[in-house]
Scaffold this motif. Structure first.
Motif, PDB file in Angstrom:
ATOM      1  N   VAL A   1       0.830  -1.205   0.000  1.00  0.00           N
ATOM      2  CA  VAL A   1       0.000   0.000   0.000  1.00  0.00           C
ATOM      3  C   VAL A   1       0.865   1.257   0.000  1.00  0.00           C
ATOM      4  O   VAL A   1       0.630   2.202  -0.781  1.00  0.00           O
ATOM      5  CB  VAL A   1      -0.943   0.000   1.221  1.00  0.00           C
ATOM      6  CG1 VAL A   1      -1.587   1.372   1.408  1.00  0.00           C
ATOM      7  CG2 VAL A   1      -2.023  -1.068   1.056  1.00  0.00           C
TER       8      VAL A   1
ATOM      9  N   PRO B   1      -7.722  -2.749   0.256  1.00  0.00           N
ATOM     10  CA  PRO B   1      -7.185  -1.649  -0.560  1.00  0.00           C
ATOM     11  C   PRO B   1      -8.027  -1.341  -1.809  1.00  0.00           C
ATOM     12  O   PRO B   1      -7.811  -0.312  -2.448  1.00  0.00           O
ATOM     13  CB  PRO B   1      -5.788  -2.153  -0.963  1.00  0.00           C
ATOM     14  CG  PRO B   1      -5.417  -3.135   0.094  1.00  0.00           C
ATOM     15  CD  PRO B   1      -6.710  -3.809   0.442  1.00  0.00           C
TER      16      PRO B   1
ATOM     17  N   ALA C   1      -1.523  -5.680  -3.860  1.00  0.00           N
ATOM     18  CA  ALA C   1      -2.114  -5.381  -2.552  1.00  0.00           C
ATOM     19  C   ALA C   1      -3.557  -5.859  -2.471  1.00  0.00           C
ATOM     20  O   ALA C   1      -3.970  -6.464  -1.474  1.00  0.00           O
ATOM     21  CB  ALA C   1      -2.036  -3.877  -2.272  1.00  0.00           C
TER      22      ALA C   1
ATOM     23  N   TYR D   1      -9.414   2.064  -2.166  1.00  0.00           N
ATOM     24  CA  TYR D   1      -8.587   3.196  -2.590  1.00  0.00           C
ATOM     25  C   TYR D   1      -8.752   3.528  -4.067  1.00  0.00           C
ATOM     26  O   TYR D   1      -8.198   4.526  -4.540  1.00  0.00           O
ATOM     27  CB  TYR D   1      -7.103   2.900  -2.337  1.00  0.00           C
ATOM     28  CG  TYR D   1      -6.721   2.594  -0.915  1.00  0.00           C
ATOM     29  CD1 TYR D   1      -7.498   3.031   0.146  1.00  0.00           C
ATOM     30  CD2 TYR D   1      -5.572   1.870  -0.626  1.00  0.00           C
ATOM     31  CE1 TYR D   1      -7.147   2.743   1.463  1.00  0.00           C
ATOM     32  CE2 TYR D   1      -5.204   1.580   0.685  1.00  0.00           C
ATOM     33  CZ  TYR D   1      -5.998   2.021   1.715  1.00  0.00           C
ATOM     34  OH  TYR D   1      -5.640   1.742   3.010  1.00  0.00           O
TER      35      TYR D   1
ATOM     36  N   CYS E   1      -6.420   8.244   1.896  1.00  0.00           N
ATOM     37  CA  CYS E   1      -6.349   6.796   2.119  1.00  0.00           C
ATOM     38  C   CYS E   1      -6.276   6.469   3.612  1.00  0.00           C
ATOM     39  O   CYS E   1      -6.814   5.451   4.053  1.00  0.00           O
ATOM     40  CB  CYS E   1      -5.144   6.211   1.388  1.00  0.00           C
ATOM     41  SG  CYS E   1      -5.339   6.180  -0.413  1.00  0.00           S
TER      42      CYS E   1
ATOM     43  N   TYR F   1      -0.445  -1.970  -6.489  1.00  0.00           N
ATOM     44  CA  TYR F   1      -1.854  -1.927  -6.084  1.00  0.00           C
ATOM     45  C   TYR F   1      -2.560  -3.240  -6.409  1.00  0.00           C
ATOM     46  O   TYR F   1      -3.335  -3.760  -5.590  1.00  0.00           O
ATOM     47  CB  TYR F   1      -2.551  -0.762  -6.772  1.00  0.00           C
ATOM     48  CG  TYR F   1      -4.001  -0.605  -6.378  1.00  0.00           C
ATOM     49  CD1 TYR F   1      -4.341  -0.150  -5.105  1.00  0.00           C
ATOM     50  CD2 TYR F   1      -5.021  -0.897  -7.265  1.00  0.00           C
ATOM     51  CE1 TYR F   1      -5.666   0.001  -4.739  1.00  0.00           C
ATOM     52  CE2 TYR F   1      -6.351  -0.751  -6.900  1.00  0.00           C
ATOM     53  CZ  TYR F   1      -6.669  -0.302  -5.633  1.00  0.00           C
ATOM     54  OH  TYR F   1      -7.986  -0.160  -5.270  1.00  0.00           O
TER      55      TYR F   1
ATOM     56  N   TRP G   1      -3.538  -1.558   9.464  1.00  0.00           N
ATOM     57  CA  TRP G   1      -3.884  -1.097   8.124  1.00  0.00           C
ATOM     58  C   TRP G   1      -3.820   0.426   8.008  1.00  0.00           C
ATOM     59  O   TRP G   1      -3.417   0.950   6.968  1.00  0.00           O
ATOM     60  CB  TRP G   1      -5.288  -1.571   7.747  1.00  0.00           C
ATOM     61  CG  TRP G   1      -5.432  -3.061   7.643  1.00  0.00           C
ATOM     62  CD1 TRP G   1      -4.445  -3.999   7.773  1.00  0.00           C
ATOM     63  CD2 TRP G   1      -6.637  -3.788   7.392  1.00  0.00           C
ATOM     64  NE1 TRP G   1      -4.966  -5.258   7.617  1.00  0.00           N
ATOM     65  CE2 TRP G   1      -6.307  -5.163   7.388  1.00  0.00           C
ATOM     66  CE3 TRP G   1      -7.962  -3.415   7.176  1.00  0.00           C
ATOM     67  CZ2 TRP G   1      -7.259  -6.157   7.172  1.00  0.00           C
ATOM     68  CZ3 TRP G   1      -8.913  -4.409   6.964  1.00  0.00           C
ATOM     69  CH2 TRP G   1      -8.562  -5.762   6.962  1.00  0.00           C
TER      70      TRP G   1
ATOM     71  N   THR H   1      -9.057   4.135   5.405  1.00  0.00           N
ATOM     72  CA  THR H   1      -8.757   2.913   6.146  1.00  0.00           C
ATOM     73  C   THR H   1      -9.265   2.995   7.577  1.00  0.00           C
ATOM     74  O   THR H   1      -9.810   2.018   8.098  1.00  0.00           O
ATOM     75  CB  THR H   1      -7.245   2.654   6.145  1.00  0.00           C
ATOM     76  OG1 THR H   1      -6.728   2.873   4.833  1.00  0.00           O
ATOM     77  CG2 THR H   1      -6.947   1.224   6.549  1.00  0.00           C
TER      78      THR H   1
END
Length: 403
Positions: free
Chosen positions: A127, A156, A149, A159, A296, A146, A317, A300
């Motif tokens: 991330v 994720p 992830a 995102y 982000c 990404y 996270w 999270t």
């Protein structure tokens, strides 16, 4: 961290309560199945990508501690990436070191998570690498990280919207989405604003990012589906979307799901629990996408706080993103320490009835649920305080540096 790994070996052999996370034994058993040419999903409760079992095959061939060392290495690598990201965003070397040390390197929670054998540090590394490459303009590298992830953990995926909005704002010269657009007919309506955002997202960077990330994710999905069939899709992806964990956890929904476990409405209630998350994530994406790291981080923190399953390892996270946003949060040390104290108090109040339930056998479900609600309120209060003390002017240095 290495000291904790060594201590864990001692405690596992000398004490009844093991230091090593139960998931680590699951990882190792799955890796052993892979070395035997069998599916890792023959191991009950293995709900992860087969890639993780493959990475941990040295647990079988070399030493059982290999996976912990790998996770610790990922933990330290995440700190390095966070430091480089802070430097790129305009932070001085001393400030960047201080943020990484305070929020991550010297934080006991990431230390314990990685040294106990939990793989969250690898996801944190991917991330952070994604954000680092996006802000540096390396769209292809960011997309690869990404895709990996999302394959490792589904969260994720949230995102995607802020990344797309951030890329379109850079394409438009870094200004606001409405102010730099050409279609201003519906400028003063919310629907028109959303439409303009959608139209502007169809640019080269967004399409490149989506194509590469989607290709990486699709390639891994097709390959592992070919090897392990429906079991892979069910346990690695679908299980986490439909999961209804009725065991006690920090989630405000756990008691409701526990009481309705046998109800015909149980599945629908589990899906409805996503609605507050989706609404809040949409609002945060539109409001803060220009500062991708901050957006982000909020994403999270909100996702974890309002999730229908929430355990201590989930806190990692958003803690991995905390170093990136600390320079932009202008609050006094006194206020910061107070918020940290409230966060720990909230966990302590939850852990007390949880201890009596798990180790003493007392029926404390209602107290656990009430403590979970209080912890949600504390987390929400902390998020509001962070937003209210956020100063986007602190990112001017980053923009000047990129230009």
């Amino acid at each position: 961290r290495l000291g904790l790994v060594l201590y864990g070996l001692h405690q596992d052999g000398a004490m009844r309560v093991r230091y090593t996370d139960v998931d680590y034994r699951v990882f190792t058993d799955a890796a052993r199945l892979v070395t035997e040419g069998r599916s890792p999903y023959r191991r009950a409760t293995y709900r992860y990508t087969p890639l993780l079992a493959w990475l941990l095959t040295p647990n079988v061939y070399l030493a059982g501690v290999f996976g912990k060392l790998l996770f610790v290495a990922g933990d330290l690598a995440a700190a390095v990436v966070a430091y480089r990201a802070l430097r790129r965003r305009g932070a001085a070397a001393g400030q960047a070191c201080g943020c990484c040390a305070a929020a991550w390197l010297l934080n006991p929670l990431p230390m314990a998570v990685s040294s106990r054998g939990n793989a969250e540090a690898l996801v944190a590394l991917l991330v952070l690498a994604t954000l680092y490459f996006v802000e540096g303009g390396s769209i292809g590298k960011a997309a690869v990280c990404y895709g990996l992830a999302v394959h490792m953990k589904i969260y994720p995926l949230t995102y995607a919207l802020p990344i797309a909005l951030h890329l379109q704002s850079k394409w438009c010269g870094g200004e606001g989405a409405v102010d730099t657009g050409c279609d201003k007919k519906a400028k003063f309506t919310f629907v028109g604003y959303l439409w303009q955002l959608f139209v502007k997202m169809l640019n080269r960077d967004v399409l490149l990012f989506g194509t590469v990330a989607g290709s990486v994710l699709a390639a891994l999905t097709v390959a592992f589906y070919h090897l392990y069939g429906w079991d892979f899709l069910e346990h690695a992806y679908l299980y986490h979307l439909t999961r209804r964990d009725i065991r006690h956890n920090f989630s405000p929904y756990f008691y409701m799901l526990y009481l309705t476990a046998e109800s015909k409405w149980s599945f629908a209630l589990g899906l409805a629990a996503f609605l507050p998350q989706l609404l809040l994530l949409l609002v945060v994406s539109i409001a803060f996408y220009r500062d991708l790291a901050f957006c982000c981080f909020l994403h999270t923190a909100i996702f974890v706080s309002f999730n229908k399953v929430c355990t201590s390892q989930y806190f990692v996270w958003y803690l991995c993103l905390l170093p990136l946003v600390m320079p932009s949060i202008k609050m006094s040390w006194c206020r910061g320490v107070l918020l940290l104290f409230l966060w720990f108090i909230g966990q302590g109040l939850w852990l007390t009835p949880a201890y009596f339930l798990e180790f003493k056998g007392y029926s404390t479900f209602l107290l656990i649920w009430l403590a979970g609600l209080l912890f949600l309120f504390i987390n929400s209060f902390i998020i509001v305080q962070i937003i209210s003390h956020y100063q986007k002017e602190a990112q001017v240095a980053k923009k000047l540096k990129q230009q």
